[in-house]
Motif scaffolding. Structure first.
Motif, mmCIF file in Angstrom:
data_model
loop_
_atom_site.group_PDB
_atom_site.id
_atom_site.type_symbol
_atom_site.label_atom_id
_atom_site.label_comp_id
_atom_site.label_asym_id
_atom_site.label_seq_id
_atom_site.Cartn_x
_atom_site.Cartn_y
_atom_site.Cartn_z
ATOM 1 N N ALA A 60 0.837 -1.204 0.000
ATOM 2 C CA ALA A 60 0.000 0.000 0.000
ATOM 3 C C ALA A 60 0.871 1.254 0.000
ATOM 4 C CB ALA A 60 -0.919 -0.001 1.215
ATOM 5 N N PHE A 61 1.947 1.248 0.795
ATOM 6 C CA PHE A 61 2.799 2.437 0.833
ATOM 7 C C PHE A 61 3.493 2.650 -0.506
ATOM 8 C CE2 PHE A 61 6.567 4.905 1.803
ATOM 9 C CZ PHE A 61 6.005 5.939 2.510
ATOM 10 N N TRP A 101 2.571 1.660 -3.572
ATOM 11 C CA TRP A 101 1.663 2.105 -4.634
ATOM 12 C C TRP A 101 1.109 3.496 -4.368
ATOM 13 C CZ3 TRP A 101 1.946 0.349 -9.209
ATOM 14 C CH2 TRP A 101 2.369 -0.954 -9.429
ATOM 15 N N SER A 102 0.861 3.816 -3.094
ATOM 16 C CA SER A 102 0.336 5.158 -2.800
ATOM 17 C C SER A 102 1.380 6.219 -3.120
ATOM 18 C CB SER A 102 -0.086 5.252 -1.344
ATOM 19 O OG SER A 102 1.012 5.042 -0.504
ATOM 20 N N ALA A 103 2.641 5.951 -2.761
ATOM 21 C CA ALA A 103 3.691 6.929 -3.058
ATOM 22 C C ALA A 103 3.902 7.066 -4.560
ATOM 23 C CB ALA A 103 4.990 6.526 -2.375
ATOM 24 N N ILE A 105 1.613 6.511 -6.957
ATOM 25 C CA ILE A 105 0.461 7.210 -7.544
ATOM 26 C C ILE A 105 0.521 8.698 -7.201
ATOM 27 C CG2 ILE A 105 -2.061 7.389 -7.420
ATOM 28 C CD1 ILE A 105 -2.124 4.364 -7.167
ATOM 29 N N VAL A 164 -5.153 -3.654 -1.456
ATOM 30 C CA VAL A 164 -4.601 -2.317 -1.713
ATOM 31 C C VAL A 164 -5.536 -1.524 -2.625
ATOM 32 C CG1 VAL A 164 -2.704 -1.069 -2.808
ATOM 33 C CG2 VAL A 164 -2.206 -2.985 -1.329
ATOM 34 N N TYR A 185 -8.557 -0.450 -0.622
ATOM 35 C CA TYR A 185 -8.158 0.648 0.278
ATOM 36 C C TYR A 185 -8.040 1.958 -0.506
ATOM 37 C CZ TYR A 185 -5.282 2.882 3.917
ATOM 38 O OH TYR A 185 -4.796 3.722 4.876
ATOM 39 N N MET A 186 -7.404 1.873 -1.682
ATOM 40 C CA MET A 186 -7.230 3.066 -2.516
ATOM 41 C C MET A 186 -8.583 3.629 -2.952
ATOM 42 S SD MET A 186 -5.173 3.306 -6.089
ATOM 43 C CE MET A 186 -6.413 2.477 -7.037
ATOM 44 N N PHE A 207 -9.950 7.283 -2.057
ATOM 45 C CA PHE A 207 -10.253 8.174 -3.192
ATOM 46 C C PHE A 207 -11.719 8.612 -3.159
ATOM 47 C CE2 PHE A 207 -6.865 6.970 -6.591
ATOM 48 C CZ PHE A 207 -5.905 7.515 -5.769
ATOM 49 N N LYS A 240 2.424 2.639 8.890
ATOM 50 C CA LYS A 240 2.704 2.664 7.451
ATOM 51 C C LYS A 240 1.412 2.587 6.641
ATOM 52 C CE LYS A 240 6.640 1.030 6.031
ATOM 53 N NZ LYS A 240 7.697 0.095 5.662
ATOM 54 N N ALA A 292 0.109 6.025 6.663
ATOM 55 C CA ALA A 292 0.859 6.889 5.742
ATOM 56 C C ALA A 292 0.411 6.669 4.302
ATOM 57 C CB ALA A 292 2.357 6.612 5.883
ATOM 58 N N ALA A 293 0.140 5.406 3.963
ATOM 59 C CA ALA A 293 -0.362 5.113 2.620
ATOM 60 C C ALA A 293 -1.716 5.785 2.391
ATOM 61 C CB ALA A 293 -0.477 3.603 2.432
ATOM 62 N N LEU A 342 -1.116 9.428 1.679
ATOM 63 C CA LEU A 342 -0.631 9.634 0.309
ATOM 64 C C LEU A 342 -1.757 9.464 -0.711
ATOM 65 C CD1 LEU A 342 2.794 7.847 0.558
ATOM 66 C CD2 LEU A 342 2.470 10.177 -0.191
ATOM 67 N N PHE A 343 -2.614 8.464 -0.492
ATOM 68 C CA PHE A 343 -3.768 8.293 -1.392
ATOM 69 C C PHE A 343 -4.683 9.512 -1.329
ATOM 70 C CE2 PHE A 343 -3.467 3.431 -1.268
ATOM 71 C CZ PHE A 343 -3.005 3.378 -2.566
ATOM 72 N N THR A 379 -3.636 12.516 -3.357
ATOM 73 C CA THR A 379 -3.583 12.388 -4.815
ATOM 74 C C THR A 379 -4.714 13.153 -5.505
ATOM 75 O OG1 THR A 379 -2.574 10.231 -4.555
ATOM 76 C CG2 THR A 379 -3.528 10.713 -6.689
#
Lengths: 100, 160
Positions: free
Chosen positions: A14-15, A17-19, A21, B7, B10-11, B15, B65, B68-69, B72-73, B76
């Protein structure tokens, strides 16, 4: 029952792919900023270049992380871009304001 | 395969939540409620993992972590929206379009600095958080200097 290996690989994946993207989104915004800097007038170009240095700095900082690509020297470049870019923008904006 | 699907889910959840907030124009859940609830859920997950016999440090690092993901998502969508805004608002909107563009540039700077601060804190990279914080402190001065210089250069052009 949650397996730790699954949770670990989920966090890593996840980290990563998120970074990645987020870096792509930064690249898109950077391209838009370059376009704006080439067609606008002086202060608009300054603003667009400031935006571009921001997104470039953040992208470089992200690719310097060990979880992503571990490019060590990108970290120093990113710090220089973010700090000097902002201060340079302020200085040049003051110069434009005075008409020099 | 299950990890990749998780993943993607989650994304999509992050989003969707951020896009819904942007479409609504205000917060769906107030940040003063959302942030403590998220911190509480994270602490609960760490406690649950520790209760299951997993090392406390590893459990904390993993949950942070994942957070953090998520940050970051969530950064975006505003970044892409700001890019579309920079492309969309051309010179045909008049002379004052600079201020709208300056606002969009402020959104980009704000998202970038907040992502750097919170991701740096969550993955325990304090250099990332420190540079983000320094940049966050410089943001208002930069935007104000740009708007100020545009205003005075425009006034000078009118006089000439």
């Amino acid at each position: 029952m949650i397996d730790l290996s699954f949770l670990n690989s989920f966090a890593e994946s996840a980290f990563f792919w998120s970074a990645l993207i987020f870096s792509f989104a930064c690249s898109f915004t950077g391209l838009a900023a370059i376009r704006l800097s080439l067609k606008g007038e002086a202060v608009t170009s300054l603003m667009a270049v400031s935006t571009f240095t921001t997104v470039a700095g953040v992208s470089l900082f992200l690719i310097s992380l060990p979880e992503l690509f571990n490019v060590g020297f990108a970290r120093d470049t990113a710090i220089a871009l973010l700090v000097v870019g902002s201060i340079g923008t302020i200085i040049f904006a003051r110069l434009f304001r005075m008409g020099k | 395969m299950l990890v990749e699907i998780s993943v993607v889910v989650y994304m999509l959840v992050v989003f969707g939540f951020v896009a819904w907030n942007i479409k609504k124009g205000s917060f769906l859940i107030d940040p003063s409620i959302l942030v403590p609830v998220l911190i509480f859920i994270g602490a609960l997950a760490v406690a649950l993992l520790a209760f299951m016999g997993i090392d406390f440090g590893i459990a904390t690092t993993t949950i942070m972590k994942i957070g953090a993901a998520g940050i970051l998502f969530s950064g975006t969508i505003p970044m892409v929206a700001a890019g579309i805004g920079l492309l969309r608002f051309g010179d045909e909107y008049g002379i004052n379009i600079f201020y709208a563009r300056n606002h969009i540039g402020g959104v980009v700077d704000c998202v970038a600095s907040l992502v750097m601060i919170f991701v740096g804190l969550l993955i325990v990279r304090l250099d990332l958080a420190a540079v983000g914080f320094f940049f966050f402190m410089l943001l208002p001065f930069t935007s104000n200097a740009l708007a100020n210089s545009y205003y005075y250069s425009y006034q000078r052009r009118i006089k000439q």
